[in-house]
Design an enzyme around this catalytic site. Structure first.
Site, short mmCIF file in Angstrom:
data_model
loop_
_atom_site.label_atom_id
_atom_site.label_comp_id
_atom_site.label_asym_id
_atom_site.label_seq_id
_atom_site.Cartn_x
_atom_site.Cartn_y
_atom_site.Cartn_z
N SER A 1 0.80 -1.22 0.00
CA SER A 1 0.00 0.00 0.00
C SER A 1 0.84 1.28 0.00
CB SER A 1 -0.94 0.01 1.21
OG SER A 1 -0.19 -0.02 2.40
N CYS A 2 2.14 1.15 0.01
CA CYS A 2 3.04 2.31 0.09
C CYS A 2 3.43 2.77 -1.31
CB CYS A 2 4.28 1.93 0.90
SG CYS A 2 5.58 3.15 0.88
N ASN A 3 3.07 4.01 -1.64
CA ASN A 3 3.39 4.53 -2.97
C ASN A 3 4.89 4.60 -3.23
OD1 ASN A 3 0.76 4.81 -3.91
ND2 ASN A 3 0.55 6.86 -3.01
N LYS B 1 6.06 1.18 -4.18
CA LYS B 1 5.65 0.89 -5.56
C LYS B 1 6.57 1.58 -6.56
CE LYS B 1 0.76 0.44 -4.36
NZ LYS B 1 -0.56 1.05 -4.50
#
Length: 129
Positions: free
Chosen positions: A11-13, A16
């Protein structure tokens, strides 16, 4: 070739972005999603020892850290206690942590991440012929 591991979260941009950056540069990495596979005490100690400050690895701006501050006086915790909290609550660990055995980078920084390009690829990028 040096093994590169990206410790991050689905969930961590920033995680990603780091994973995508390595894929875009055809650099093989291992991914370690710390919310599913906890980071070890030894790994945290290594990352902290390679950093200038424990708060390079632990995020006092995270929601959970702020919530934990209501229960614990975070400034008075020993390093061992803080590491134990990070293991129990991995969302207080900054992400991604990129590690190749020699260097650690915390967070996604497009300039700093270039240090993980293997020397042979850096040479080809500078001198393509």
């Amino acid at each position: 070739m040096t093994k590169i591991t990206v410790y991050g979260s689905h969930s961590c941009n920033s995680s990603k972005k780091a994973i995508k950056w390595f894929k875009d540069h055809n650099i093989q990495i291992d991914t370690h999603f710390i919310n599913r596979q906890p980071i070890t005490r030894e790994e945290l100690i290594k990352f902290i020892s390679m950093s200038e400050d424990v708060y390079d690895i632990i995020s006092p701006r995270s929601k959970l850290y702020k919530e934990l501050s209501k229960t614990y006086n975070m400034n008075e915790l020993s390093l061992n206690q803080l590491i134990s909290l990070a293991i129990k609550h991995p969302s207080i660990v900054r992400k991604p942590i990129i590690f190749d055995g020699k260097q650690v980078l915390v967070g996604f920084n497009e300039d700093a991440i270039r240090a993980f390009i293997p020397r042979c690829k850096r040479t080809l990028m500078i001198h393509p012929n």
